[in-house]
Design a protein around this motif. Structure first.
Motif, PDB file in Angstrom:
ATOM      1  N   PRO A  51       0.628  -1.277   0.077  1.00  0.00           N
ATOM      2  CA  PRO A  51      -0.096  -0.117  -0.129  1.00  0.00           C
ATOM      3  C   PRO A  51       0.926   1.329  -0.045  1.00  0.00           C
ATOM      4  N   MET A  54       2.280   1.814  -3.525  1.00  0.00           N
ATOM      5  CA  MET A  54       1.313   2.254  -4.443  1.00  0.00           C
ATOM      6  C   MET A  54       0.675   3.688  -4.301  1.00  0.00           C
ATOM      7  N   SER A  55       1.324   4.154  -3.319  1.00  0.00           N
ATOM      8  CA  SER A  55       0.813   5.821  -3.101  1.00  0.00           C
ATOM      9  C   SER A  55       1.518   6.622  -4.009  1.00  0.00           C
ATOM     10  N   SER A 162      -8.199   6.966  -3.733  1.00  0.00           N
ATOM     11  CA  SER A 162      -6.955   5.918  -3.811  1.00  0.00           C
ATOM     12  C   SER A 162      -6.565   5.818  -2.417  1.00  0.00           C
ATOM     13  N   ARG A 166      -6.117   2.351  -0.364  1.00  0.00           N
ATOM     14  CA  ARG A 166      -4.782   1.795   0.077  1.00  0.00           C
ATOM     15  C   ARG A 166      -4.876   1.245   1.291  1.00  0.00           C
ATOM     16  N   TYR A 170      -4.550  -2.628   3.030  1.00  0.00           N
ATOM     17  CA  TYR A 170      -3.673  -3.157   4.221  1.00  0.00           C
ATOM     18  C   TYR A 170      -4.401  -3.867   5.012  1.00  0.00           C
ATOM     19  N   ASN A 189      -9.718  -3.618  -4.064  1.00  0.00           N
ATOM     20  CA  ASN A 189      -8.912  -2.521  -3.752  1.00  0.00           C
ATOM     21  C   ASN A 189      -7.766  -2.197  -4.838  1.00  0.00           C
ATOM     22  N   VAL A 193      -7.164   1.348  -7.034  1.00  0.00           N
ATOM     23  CA  VAL A 193      -6.241   1.992  -6.656  1.00  0.00           C
ATOM     24  C   VAL A 193      -5.566   2.206  -8.333  1.00  0.00           C
ATOM     25  N   GLU A 225      -3.064  11.589   1.309  1.00  0.00           N
ATOM     26  CA  GLU A 225      -2.044  10.733   1.209  1.00  0.00           C
ATOM     27  C   GLU A 225      -1.284  10.614   2.546  1.00  0.00           C
ATOM     28  N   ASN A 229      -0.416   7.282   4.734  1.00  0.00           N
ATOM     29  CA  ASN A 229       0.864   6.994   4.736  1.00  0.00           C
ATOM     30  C   ASN A 229       1.557   7.035   6.164  1.00  0.00           C
TER      31      ASN A 229
END
Length: 250
Positions: A51, A54-55, A162, A166, A170, A189, A193, A225, A229
């Motif tokens: 995840p 993919m950010s 997104s 994400r 997870y 998911n 994304v 994000e 994150n």
């Protein structure tokens, strides 16, 4: 394991499913014990790393679309396959996309009595999704409704969707080791994304100026994000230190 010798087929099937989930959880616990009570490095990289990596898709696709153009607003010569159909769905119900796999996973957890990570109950996650959705709506009111030339509403929405997907990814990766019914939500998911960020390229490339796309990227990254994150990095560190264990239920 508990064996059911007699009873309706439906009841037998539910008991067998629950027994399999217990067996999967026992395997995970055994693996943790063999590593001195710590989560394995591969496990951490898989559950938290995917995840997090993919950010960067939103950043890469948006910047690539904004850079691969002449300044100004253009239109594609023909609809982009798959993304054109997805864009129709995204315009109508984009904000609701992250809730579909979330509600599916909650339903599976409830029916199969499977476990979820201790630090994030399903109710807390649902409330968090609602709060971030409300934050996006407030940001719309403060910026886009006053001036549509400030940033791209499409890119901004994509980044929020997104980020939520994400985080739910997870949760699915954390749970799918003990419940294989979660595999469907995991794939949902992943697809969301990839599609929303690929759609960002088309949007930035053809439908918005570079300034609008970059503004959306900056504000979307800061609002959505960064918090997601932060939680993922926090969980990765905690798992690496062996400070948290998984609890059953939501």
């Amino acid at each position: 394991q508990v064996l059911l010798l007699a009873g309706p087929p439906k009841v037998q099937g539910m008991v067998q499913l629950r027994n399999r989930n217990v067996a999967y959880r026992a395997q995970d616990d055994m693996q943790a014990e063999t590593t001195g009570g710590r989560t394995s490095t591969v496990y951490i990289l898989t559950v938290c790393g995917i995840p997090l990596i993919m950010s960067f898709l939103g950043i890469l696709f948006t910047i690539a679309g904004a850079a691969d153009k002449q300044e100004g607003v253009t239109r594609p010569s023909a609809p982009v396959p798959v993304l054109h159909q997805f864009n129709i769905l995204f315009k109508r119900a984009g904000a609701l996309l992250p809730f579909a796999p979330l509600l599916y996973r909650i339903a599976v957890n409830t029916m199969t009595k499977s476990s979820s990570p201790a630090n994030f109950s399903n109710s807390r996650i649902f409330v968090g999704f609602v709060i971030l959705t409300a934050v996006r709506a407030i940001a719309y009111g403060l910026t886009l409704l006053r001036s549509k030339d400030f940033m791209s509403d499409h890119v901004f929405l994509s980044l929020s969707v997104s980020a939520l997907s994400r985080f739910e990814l997870y949760m699915c990766l954390e749970t799918c080791f003990s419940n294989r019914w979660i595999h469907l939500a995991t794939m949902m998911n992943l697809i969301i994304v990839v599609l929303v960020n690929a759609n960002n390229y088309v949007t930035a490339r053809y439908f918005h100026t570079t300034e609008e796309s970059i503004n959306s990227l900056v504000f979307g990254f800061l609002l959505f994000e960064v918090p997601v994150n932060f939680l993922l990095v926090k969980e990765a560190i905690r798992s690496a230190r062996g400070e948290s264990k998984m609890k059953s239920g939501s």
